[in-house]
Design an enzyme around this catalytic site. Structure first.
Site, mmCIF file in Angstrom:
data_model
loop_
_atom_site.group_PDB
_atom_site.id
_atom_site.type_symbol
_atom_site.label_atom_id
_atom_site.label_comp_id
_atom_site.label_asym_id
_atom_site.label_seq_id
_atom_site.Cartn_x
_atom_site.Cartn_y
_atom_site.Cartn_z
ATOM 1 N N ARG A 1 41.297 44.336 52.800
ATOM 2 C CA ARG A 1 41.921 43.460 51.800
ATOM 3 C C ARG A 1 41.642 41.986 52.122
ATOM 4 O O ARG A 1 41.489 41.167 51.216
ATOM 5 C CB ARG A 1 43.429 43.750 51.708
ATOM 6 N N LYS B 1 32.730 48.060 42.014
ATOM 7 C CA LYS B 1 32.996 48.289 40.595
ATOM 8 C C LYS B 1 31.751 48.063 39.719
ATOM 9 O O LYS B 1 30.757 47.482 40.175
ATOM 10 C CB LYS B 1 34.140 47.369 40.150
ATOM 11 N N GLU C 1 44.188 58.088 47.899
ATOM 12 C CA GLU C 1 42.951 57.729 47.184
ATOM 13 C C GLU C 1 41.734 58.398 47.814
ATOM 14 O O GLU C 1 40.829 58.832 47.102
ATOM 15 C CB GLU C 1 42.792 56.206 47.169
ATOM 16 N N TYR D 1 44.010 55.343 38.463
ATOM 17 C CA TYR D 1 44.829 54.143 38.208
ATOM 18 C C TYR D 1 46.168 54.485 37.546
ATOM 19 O O TYR D 1 46.784 53.615 36.923
ATOM 20 C CB TYR D 1 44.043 53.150 37.352
ATOM 21 N N ASN E 1 36.345 42.305 39.027
ATOM 22 C CA ASN E 1 36.532 41.663 40.329
ATOM 23 C C ASN E 1 35.806 42.381 41.469
ATOM 24 O O ASN E 1 36.181 42.280 42.623
ATOM 25 C CB ASN E 1 38.020 41.447 40.623
ATOM 26 N N HIS F 1 37.522 47.301 44.792
ATOM 27 C CA HIS F 1 38.902 47.780 44.931
ATOM 28 C C HIS F 1 39.103 48.200 46.380
ATOM 29 O O HIS F 1 38.175 48.704 47.009
ATOM 30 C CB HIS F 1 39.158 48.994 44.021
ATOM 31 N N ARG G 1 35.460 38.597 46.682
ATOM 32 C CA ARG G 1 35.816 38.233 45.302
ATOM 33 C C ARG G 1 35.538 36.763 45.016
ATOM 34 O O ARG G 1 35.116 36.420 43.900
ATOM 35 C CB ARG G 1 37.273 38.608 45.017
ATOM 36 N N THR H 1 43.152 39.454 44.288
ATOM 37 C CA THR H 1 42.752 40.186 43.070
ATOM 38 C C THR H 1 42.123 39.247 42.054
ATOM 39 O O THR H 1 41.100 39.567 41.450
ATOM 40 C CB THR H 1 44.000 40.866 42.454
HETATM 41 P P1 CMP Z 1 42.275 46.833 41.693
HETATM 42 O O1 CMP Z 1 42.436 46.473 43.131
HETATM 43 O O2 CMP Z 1 41.179 47.780 41.373
HETATM 44 O O3 CMP Z 1 43.657 47.438 41.143
HETATM 45 C C1 CMP Z 1 44.002 47.366 39.762
HETATM 46 C C2 CMP Z 1 43.067 46.525 38.979
HETATM 47 O O4 CMP Z 1 43.521 46.087 37.708
HETATM 48 C C3 CMP Z 1 42.809 45.227 39.716
HETATM 49 O O5 CMP Z 1 42.026 45.485 40.875
HETATM 50 C C4 CMP Z 1 42.154 44.384 38.650
HETATM 51 O O6 CMP Z 1 40.760 44.531 38.608
HETATM 52 C C5 CMP Z 1 42.714 44.967 37.345
HETATM 53 N N1 CMP Z 1 43.500 43.986 36.582
HETATM 54 C C6 CMP Z 1 43.201 43.549 35.363
HETATM 55 N N2 CMP Z 1 44.114 42.652 34.938
HETATM 56 C C7 CMP Z 1 45.024 42.517 35.931
HETATM 57 C C8 CMP Z 1 46.215 41.745 36.108
HETATM 58 N N3 CMP Z 1 46.660 40.925 35.143
HETATM 59 N N4 CMP Z 1 46.889 41.867 37.276
HETATM 60 C C9 CMP Z 1 46.464 42.712 38.249
HETATM 61 N N5 CMP Z 1 45.334 43.473 38.132
HETATM 62 C C10 CMP Z 1 44.629 43.385 36.997
#
Ligand code: CMP
Length: 140
Positions: free
Chosen positions: A87, A11, A128, A51, A114, A117, A104, A93
């Site tokens: 993962r 990212k 995807e 998204y 973070n 993805h 992370r 996350t």
């Molecule tokens: P990602 O795996 O890219 O999928 C969705 C993204 O939303 C997640 O990682 C986070 O970077 C972002 N995000 C921001 N706020 C939140 C939240 N409160 N809960 C989950 N994902 C979040």
């Protein structure tokens, strides 16, 4: 175990800090092979589409703004149980909940910034990957 493919993204918070190599080293160290890769800057429409599943979430607009704020590196990873393995090496996350040694835990700034993805299922990985790569760009 099965040979799988998954979609990985580095990212904008990570590309800005010049740590894409460190992240890829972690992925490769976890037994994942990069079989497609490109560095791009997403348009708003591309980020919104990727998204779309989060459209109703309160963080959606911020997420789209962040993901279009700088370059990203998109990759297809291949390996045994690649979805789960990716993962696992990414960590939770929310970096505050991520296990020590994960990407992370080591690199993410917060739940939005973070660093990476990864697809959450084999079904979503196929969707995807198709969204981000032509079959001809996946070269093993
Ligand atoms: P990602 O795996 O890219 O999928 C969705 C993204 O939303 C997640 O990682 C986070 O970077 C972002 N995000 C921001 N706020 C939140 C939240 N409160 N809960 C989950 N994902 C979040």
């Amino acid at each position: 175990m099965a040979l799988e493919r998954t979609l990985s993204m580095i990212k904008p918070d990570a590309t800005a800090r010049n740590i894409t190599g460190a992240i890829i080293a972690k992925l490769e160290g976890a037994g994942l092979r990069v079989i497609a890769q490109k560095r791009v800057k997403w348009s708003e429409a591309q980020a919104q589409k990727f998204y779309e599943v989060h459209k109703e979430r309160p963080f959606y607009n911020d997420l789209v703004a962040f993901m279009t704020s700088g370059p990203i590196v998109m990759q297809v990873l291949e390996g045994e149980d690649a979805v789960a393995r990716n993962r696992e090496v990414m960590g939770a996350t929310n970096p505050q909940e991520a296990d020590e040694g994960t990407i992370r835990a080591e690199f993410a700034e917060n739940i939005e910034r973070n660093s990476v993805h990864g697809s959450d299922s084999a079904e979503n990985a196929a969707i995807e990957i198709a969204l981000c790569f032509d079959e001809s760009e996946i070269v093993g």
